[in-house]
Write an enzyme that holds these catalytic residues in place. Structure first.
Site, PDB file in Angstrom:
ATOM      1  N   THR A  63       2.810  -9.291  14.943  1.00 61.66           N
ATOM      2  CA  THR A  63       1.609  -9.778  14.264  1.00 61.66           C
ATOM      3  C   THR A  63       0.775  -8.575  13.835  1.00 61.66           C
ATOM      4  OG1 THR A  63       1.546 -11.812  15.555  1.00 61.66           O
ATOM      5  CG2 THR A  63      -0.552 -11.097  14.660  1.00 61.66           C
ATOM      6  N   THR A  79       0.818  -1.224   0.000  1.00 63.66           N
ATOM      7  CA  THR A  79       0.000   0.000   0.000  1.00 63.66           C
ATOM      8  C   THR A  79       0.843   1.262   0.000  1.00 63.66           C
ATOM      9  OG1 THR A  79      -1.832  -1.098   1.105  1.00 63.66           O
ATOM     10  CG2 THR A  79      -1.716   1.268   1.365  1.00 63.66           C
ATOM     11  N   ASP A 138      -0.138  -6.698   4.730  1.00 60.05           N
ATOM     12  CA  ASP A 138      -0.902  -7.934   4.973  1.00 60.05           C
ATOM     13  C   ASP A 138      -0.009  -9.109   5.385  1.00 60.05           C
ATOM     14  OD1 ASP A 138      -3.360  -6.783   4.602  1.00 60.05           O
ATOM     15  OD2 ASP A 138      -3.463  -7.248   2.466  1.00 60.05           O
ATOM     16  N   ASP A 152       1.339  -6.608  -4.412  1.00 63.00           N
ATOM     17  CA  ASP A 152       0.459  -6.563  -3.233  1.00 63.00           C
ATOM     18  C   ASP A 152       0.935  -7.729  -2.386  1.00 63.00           C
ATOM     19  OD1 ASP A 152      -1.711  -7.194  -1.461  1.00 63.00           O
ATOM     20  OD2 ASP A 152      -3.014  -5.971  -2.712  1.00 63.00           O
ATOM     21  N   SER A 153       1.284  -7.482  -1.150  1.00 61.71           N
ATOM     22  CA  SER A 153       1.914  -8.558  -0.370  1.00 61.71           C
ATOM     23  C   SER A 153       0.959  -9.705  -0.077  1.00 61.71           C
ATOM     24  CB  SER A 153       2.540  -8.016   0.912  1.00 61.71           C
ATOM     25  OG  SER A 153       1.598  -7.856   1.929  1.00 61.71           O
TER      26      SER A 153
END
Ligand code: ASP
Length: 336
Positions: free
Chosen positions: A165, A15, A95, A60-61
């Site tokens: 996380t 992003t 992500d 995009d990961s």
């Protein structure tokens, strides 16, 4: 800015550098131009001498896979060994940021430079974006001095790469280190087999959360698909359906075939202690190794680093029991 002589800024997509399209945000190349523009606009902003590389194409990961982990590992090692950089800032989608930070923590053992991953919840071009705060905050942290190893910087906080996380899908402070108890013993010395120079190959891995109603046939199908390692997310302190003889037998069979079975707790604040309940002992007796307080991201990345290095199931289990970079032992100063 004395602690960094040469910073490598590596851009993998995410992003932070995305642009709008009629289907939503998409990755865009050439983030260095935007960084130069921003630096020109913020004349008071200090940057250590920096170089820039991007992984091509930026992604995009959500599309991240083991090959990308290996490509990022290669780019970081090249930045240090070929370009002479003494710190690396990796820009990455949020992500799977915590997964990559954990995997790279194991893939870069012994490299001896700080690597910080960051990203953003809003693209850098969007007013009010967190992109520049995260990017420059990570650079400032590096300039103040960050311990060698992999870290994640987000929302003003430097986090341990193998403990973080993603907890939020929109908040700027989306990442945290989960307070999971860790009782592991630090490996006395790093074997050459686990050094960052070791070549790794992709391996078939899976993660499965236990849930009420999981059927032995479902577990058997997954284990029979050729997975070499499974992270099983157990209940609480490491319990599971101990009354299901068929399910336990599926685990036993897989372990006999050489599949590594690693149990972690699915509780955000949990850790595995199989001996607490008979239902935990049954899993352990079926061949599940306890992953102590490792997160899912750390468990998956560690399994990849070990099995991807070609270690046998027994060797892998040996190193899974030992703390390699702070993933299952509380180490003072692990996250500068
Ligand atoms: N889907 C995006 C990615 O992971 C989300 C982000 O970067 O925040 O690349």
């Amino acid at each position: 800015m004395s602690t960094i002589n040469h910073l490598m800024v590596l851009y993998s997509g995410g992003t932070i550098g995305m642009q709008g399209s009629d289907r939503g945000l998409v990755p865009a190349a050439g983030f260095d131009a935007r960084l130069h523009e921003r630096l020109a606009a913020e004349s008071q902003r200090c940057m250590p001498p920096w170089r820039y590389r991007e992984l091509s194409p930026p992604i995009d990961s959500a599309n991240m896979n083991q090959q990308h982990w290996l490509a990022m590992r290669d780019a970081i090692v090249a930045a240090v060994e070929e370009d002479g950089c003494d710190a690396v800032l990796l820009l990455h989608g949020t992500d799977t940021l915590a997964y990559s930070a954990a995997a790279l923590g194991f893939l870069l053992l012994g490299l001896g430079v700080p690597v910080v991953l960051t990203g953003a919840m809003l693209p850098a071009d969007v007013p009010g974006s967190d992109a520049w705060d995260n990017l420059f905050g990570a650079v400032d942290a590096l300039a103040r001095g960050v311990a060698p190893g992999v870290h994640l910087y987000f929302g003003g906080r430097l986090l341990h790469g193998a403990r973080a996380t993603k907890l939020g899908s929109t908040t700027f402070g989306a990442f945290a280190e989960l307070p999971r108890q860790r009782h592991g013993e630090r490996a006395a010395a790093l074997p050459a087999a686990l050094d960052y120079r070791r070549i790794r190959q992709p391996v078939s891995l899976a993660v499965l959360p236990l849930f009420p109603g999981l059927q032995a046939a479902q577990l058997r199908a997954l284990l029979g698909s050729g997975v070499q390692g499974l992270v099983l997310e157990c209940y609480g302190s490491g319990t599971g359906p101990s009354d299901d003889a068929e399910l336990l037998e599926a685990l036993r069979e897989a372990r006999r075939r050489g599949t590594v079975l690693l149990g972690i707790s699915q509780c955000p604040h949990g850790h595995v202690a199989f001996g607490t309940y008979a239902a935990g002992n049954a899993l352990s007796e079926a061949g599940l190794l306890g992953g102590d307080g490792m997160t899912r991201e750390a468990a998956l990345g560690k399994l990849f680093a070990l099995l991807g290095a070609g270690l046998s199931a027994d060797e892998t289990e040996h190193w899974l029991r030992q703390d390699l970079c702070g993933e299952c032992a509380d180490l003072p100063g692990a996250s500068a």
